[in-house]
Design a protein around this motif. Structure first.
Motif, PDB file in Angstrom:
ATOM      1  N   CYS A 164       0.776  -1.491   0.125  1.00 57.06           N
ATOM      2  CA  CYS A 164       0.089   0.029   0.097  1.00 57.06           C
ATOM      3  C   CYS A 164       0.883   1.221  -0.080  1.00 57.06           C
ATOM      4  O   CYS A 164       1.878   1.303   0.427  1.00 57.06           O
ATOM      5  N   ALA A 165       0.482   2.279  -0.367  1.00 53.48           N
ATOM      6  CA  ALA A 165       1.053   3.508  -0.347  1.00 53.48           C
ATOM      7  C   ALA A 165       0.949   4.126   1.123  1.00 53.48           C
ATOM      8  O   ALA A 165       0.582   3.685   1.742  1.00 53.48           O
ATOM      9  N   ALA A 166       1.943   4.905   1.277  1.00 50.48           N
ATOM     10  CA  ALA A 166       1.960   5.600   2.602  1.00 50.48           C
ATOM     11  C   ALA A 166       0.677   6.268   3.116  1.00 50.48           C
ATOM     12  O   ALA A 166      -0.014   6.887   2.364  1.00 50.48           O
ATOM     13  N   GLY A 167       0.645   5.793   4.500  1.00 52.18           N
ATOM     14  CA  GLY A 167      -0.651   6.160   5.065  1.00 52.18           C
ATOM     15  C   GLY A 167      -2.030   5.136   4.700  1.00 52.18           C
ATOM     16  O   GLY A 167      -3.080   5.552   5.184  1.00 52.18           O
ATOM     17  N   ARG A 168      -1.713   4.220   3.940  1.00 54.29           N
ATOM     18  CA  ARG A 168      -2.747   3.245   3.847  1.00 54.29           C
ATOM     19  C   ARG A 168      -2.363   1.927   4.286  1.00 54.29           C
ATOM     20  O   ARG A 168      -1.282   1.510   4.490  1.00 54.29           O
ATOM     21  N   VAL A 169      -3.470   1.152   4.559  1.00 53.95           N
ATOM     22  CA  VAL A 169      -3.303  -0.165   4.868  1.00 53.95           C
ATOM     23  C   VAL A 169      -4.211  -1.287   4.237  1.00 53.95           C
ATOM     24  O   VAL A 169      -5.316  -1.041   3.497  1.00 53.95           O
ATOM     25  N   LYS A 170      -3.652  -2.575   4.105  1.00 51.68           N
ATOM     26  CA  LYS A 170      -4.598  -3.555   3.373  1.00 51.68           C
ATOM     27  C   LYS A 170      -5.706  -3.827   4.063  1.00 51.68           C
ATOM     28  O   LYS A 170      -5.673  -4.144   5.240  1.00 51.68           O
TER      29      LYS A 170
END
Length: 286
Positions: free
Chosen positions: A118-124
């Motif tokens: 995931c991109a920074a600041g995001r979670v799966k």
């Protein structure tokens, strides 16, 4: 402001200096190159911001910024990646976010997403495919297609992000400023529990109503519209001794406050119409 040009005028006595700067879609003067971060369209007339090329949206009138042959040899700008069609560029942060950004949907391909961090600041999400913004977890609204970002077991062990607090169920996170505002934000209504609210200070810029339970924005006091359930924010005796908020002025009744910019605008905002008093307005227009 001129169309597609930014104009700064500095007038000093009889001398005027005009500075012109290019913007998106501006017309190129004859023999004049584009600005440093702009590129010329194929018609050699129009300039567009360079980073707008190959983004799936036509910005050149002749569509040359989205020409497939040019795009296949085009290197995406930093932070951008090619779609599988090798034509379109999208922001890397759009990969696997559950929304189709590539025309060929390759940015949401499940097999690719399973191996894509995931991109920074995001979670799966639990499906190991989609990514969601981290602070949207445990906010009472499912953002993952499988609703795993609102899984009660996960949320009970989840620490709310700064500026947010847990509801009594220890599952849902809400903004601290939502406590005791008269609107239920927690599914269990614990953010509006009267006993808790009596001992709960209001958030910054808020004040308690007379019931010592509900909090309302301080700027809403004495504006003529009750915000407290008990209408105590519009109590005339309190309002007579209450100074108006910045950029607000008292009506002639010495009770209601209205925005200073609403005076003499043709629409009465004071209950006594004093903000549209002809004599006062004629003096202000002088």
């Amino acid at each position: 402001m001129l169309h597609c040009l930014t104009m700064l005028q500095i007038l000093s006595f009889t001398m005027m200096i005009v500075v012109l700067a290019p913007c998106k879609g501006w017309q190129l003067p004859e023999n004049q190159p584009c600005a440093a971060d702009h590129v010329t369209c194929a018609d050699n007339i129009q300039c567009i911001v360079g980073s707008l090329r190959c983004n799936g949206v036509r910005d050149c009138a002749d569509s040359s910024d989205e020409d497939p042959e040019m795009c296949r040899n085009f290197t995406c700008y930093p932070g951008g990646v090619k779609c599988a069609n090798n034509v379109e560029c999208i922001s890397k942060s759009y990969h696997c976010d559950g929304d189709r950004d590539c025309a060929d949907n390759s940015d949401e391909d499940p097999e690719m997403c399973k191996n894509q961090p995931c991109a920074a600041g995001r979670v799966k999400c639990a499906d190991n495919v989609h990514c969601v913004i981290g602070w949207l977890r445990c906010n009472g609204v499912p953002n993952c297609a499988d609703s795993s970002d609102e899984d009660p077991e996960m949320c009970r062990n989840f620490t709310c992000y700064p500026g947010r607090v847990k509801c009594a169920d220890n599952v849902e996170c809400i903004f601290t400023s939502y406590h005791c505002d008269g609107d239920r934000d927690c599914a269990d209504s614990s953010d509006e529990d009267p006993e808790m609210c009596k001992n709960q200070p209001c958030a910054a810029d808020h004040v308690k109503c007379a019931d010592n339970v509900e909090c309302v924005l301080a700027v809403f006091r004495c504006d003529g519209d009750p915000d407290c359930a008990d209408s105590s924010d519009e109590d005339p005796d309190m309002c007579k001794n209450q100074p108006c908020a910045a950029d607000h002025v008292k009506c002639a009744n010495n009770v209601q406050c209205v925005s200073a910019r609403f005076r003499c605008d043709g629409d009465p905002d004071c209950a006594d119409n004093s903000d549209e008093d002809p004599e006062m307005c004629s003096q202000e227009r002088k």
